[in-house]
Structures are given as C-alpha cells and as structure tokens.
Write a protein that holds these residues in place. Structure first.
Motif: not given
Length: 356
Positions: A162-164, A273-282, A298-303
């Motif tokens: 959503r943030s992207l 600070r530049t990834d659009t998602f970050g699969l590594v988070l999941l 990315g982090p804002l949308d997942v964490i």
C-alpha cells in the motif's frame, strides 16, 4: 490476510479454476542465474501459474548476447535484443504480456507491444532511481521521469504494498494495481536452527545481496551486543569485510542452510531504505525471527505487530527492541502470506493482447 482489497482475496480462490488456460509471456531483465528478489518472485509465480494449467514463457537475458552490468557483474544485460526478441515472441504467440523490469529487454518488449497495439502490464520491483543515484549520482528526478514514461505506456503497473502504491501515485503513476507477495512456509520454518557455534550471542543477521543500495554499512556500524552475521554475496562484500572485520560473512547459502541461518538468528536486521518490499522479511518471520528495520516502504507494510519486530529511525534501538520479539507470533504472522494467492492476484490483473 495482508491483502489490500477484496478482489485479491477472490482471486486467490480461482487460480486454474473455472478459467481457460492462458499463454502468458513474461519478459524480464532479471532472471536465472541471477539471485535476487525479482527472480525469486517471478520464478515462484511462474511455477504456480503452470501448476494451475497456464503455459508460461519467460524471456530473460540468458537467451541473448549479453554483457555484465558495470559495477555489478552478476547482472547481465541483453545487447540489441529487438530482432531476436520479436522472433521469440512470435514463436510463442502470447495471449497476455507482462514486462517485469525496465532494462534493455523491458524497453524492447515495450516498444514491440506499442508498435503492435498490444496492451501489457508492468511491475515496479526496484527503485532504480535511488540505485542509479547511489552508484552514479544521476539526479533522482531524471530517473523517476524515465520510470514514469516506461510504466505509463502499459495497462497497469503492479506494486507490492500500500505504501509503495501511494508513493507511486504521488509521483504521477496513474495505473497502479495491487500485487502482494508470499513466502515458502515449508522451506522457511523455526526448526532446524543454525547454532552459530563459536559466535557470541545474540546473533543479528542480514541476508541478501551485498550491494551498496542495501545500506548494509548502516547495520555493520551499529554498536550492538553479540555478533553481526552477513549471509549473501555481491559487489560490496570485499570492501565491507575489510572495514568490519568483527562481522561474520558466510557468503551465499542455500539448500537448507539459508533457512537454518534465519531460524538460528536472534534478530533479522533489514537496513535497506530503497527496497519495494523485501521478501527476506517474510522469510525471517516464517523462521520465527523478529525483524529490526527502518520505518520505510516494505517494513512498514510487513512489520505491523510489535511482537514480531521493531521499526525505528534509530536502527540500533530497533535491534535491541526486536530481541524481545515473540518467535511464535513471527511464524503466525508469516503464515498469512501465500504464494498461491500472490500468483492468483497476478493472473487476475493481466490484460489480453487482443480484446475478447
């Protein structure tokens, strides 16, 4: 479920069901043997689509004369791909076209579609304006103008969060569509765990490409207890190893070792600070490991739960707070993200090249 609209949820129920099979063409400058989030996403989605009965053709730089990208030899760029690309496209006879990246192949396929009057979709995977600026100091505004021109020619631009999507809208993108991500819950799990023998606890882990745009230096420079571990490889590795000799660099890990690395860490640190998602988070969360990151896309949308990690402009503070995370909650949160639903959402948003 971390999907933004009811349409995405409905799509998750119908991949391969009550639909005629499609001939789907995906053109991507990021493809095997590259190792990155774009390749991982597109390869898994391709597998899901094929399992649902679709015929999927992926055209990548491996099928053309190609050269290494300056400063990043792992990425290959197709040279003058137009004529061969046209032959490959005509041989496949696609019913839908998706252009995954904005490199030489992406631009060549965009040109071909425009000449033929074919609608196509695109995806915003990578913040090339910021990446180019980090390497070449090219003004970000110039690159954003180019990206907008590329994507606005299509029938829709897929974005993962959503943030992207909100940011792209602010930058003048008018055809943005939701396309979330998933995680392999069988591969990434809380057990077995890498013991990290000989390393002082707690273990703060980074996993991914070791490149300047990943901002890994911000992680390695932190004053944290225990040991910092970097899993992965890339053009910045040699320089970072010399500058931060106390950190533990493992190089590229796979075949179960990557999953054990995640599970064996106390905190996963995501300094980008530049990834659009970050699969590594999941992947980290599925392994039961809480996340520390900056409060960015990315982090804002997942964490989204304080039990699974901490977001802070002070990355050290985030890392220390994340030590108190709930590993069971991390796994439970990751279980809401499905590659099946991701592929179905992708398929539902594709546009036929011929009306009807």
């Amino acid at each position: 479920m971390p999907m933004d609209d009811a349409g995405a949820m409905q799509a998750a129920d119908c991949i391969g069901a009550h639909r005629a099979p499609l001939r789907i063409l995906i053109v991507s400058d990021a493809w095997f043997p590259q190792v990155n989030g774009v390749v991982r996403t597109m390869s898994i989605v391709t597998e899901q689509l094929r399992a649902g009965g679709d015929t999927v053709e992926v055209i990548g730089p491996d099928r053309f004369v190609n050269v290494p990208m300056p400063g990043y030899a792992e990425i290959r760029l197709a040279i003058a791909p137009g004529r061969r690309l046209r032959k490959l496209v005509d041989a496949f006879k696609p019913e839908v076209v998706h252009i995954a990246t904005e490199g030489p192949l992406g631009w060549a396929m965009r040109s071909l579609c425009r000449k033929r009057g074919w609608p196509f979709t695109t995806a915003f995977h990578t913040r090339f304006p910021e990446y180019l600026h980090a390497r070449t100091r090219i003004p970000v505004a110039w690159s954003w103008a180019m990206m907008r021109r590329f994507h606005q020619a299509g029938a829709g631009t897929f974005a993962a969060t959503r943030s992207l999507r909100e940011e792209l809208a602010r930058r003048g993108f008018t055809k943005v569509r939701a396309w979330t991500r998933g995680v392999d819950l069988a591969r990434f799990r809380p057990e077995p765990r890498e013991p990290w023998e000989g390393l002082q606890r707690p273990v703060f882990l980074y996993a991914g490409r070791v490149a300047v745009e990943k901002n890994i230096e911000a992680f390695l420079a932190l004053d944290l207890p225990g040991t910092k571990v970097v899993v992965g490889d890339g053009p910045a590795r040699e320089g970072l190893q010399k500058r931060f000799p106390s950190a533990h660099f493992t190089g590229y890990r796979d075949n179960g070792k990557l999953a054990r690395s995640y599970a064996g860490a106390d905190v996963f640190v995501f300094p980008s600070r530049t990834d659009t998602f970050g699969l590594v988070l999941l992947e980290a969360l599925a392994s039961g490991t809480p996340v520390a990151a900056f409060p960015v896309t990315g982090p804002l949308d997942v964490i989204t739960d304080p039990r699974i990690g901490a977001l802070d402009e002070d990355l050290r503070a985030a890392g220390l707070r994340a030590l108190e995370g709930d590993r069971t909650a991390c796994r439970s949160h990751a279980e809401a993200w499905s590659w099946e639903a991701c592929a179905a959402q992708f398929r539902a948003a594709l546009v036929p090249v011929v009306a009807g």
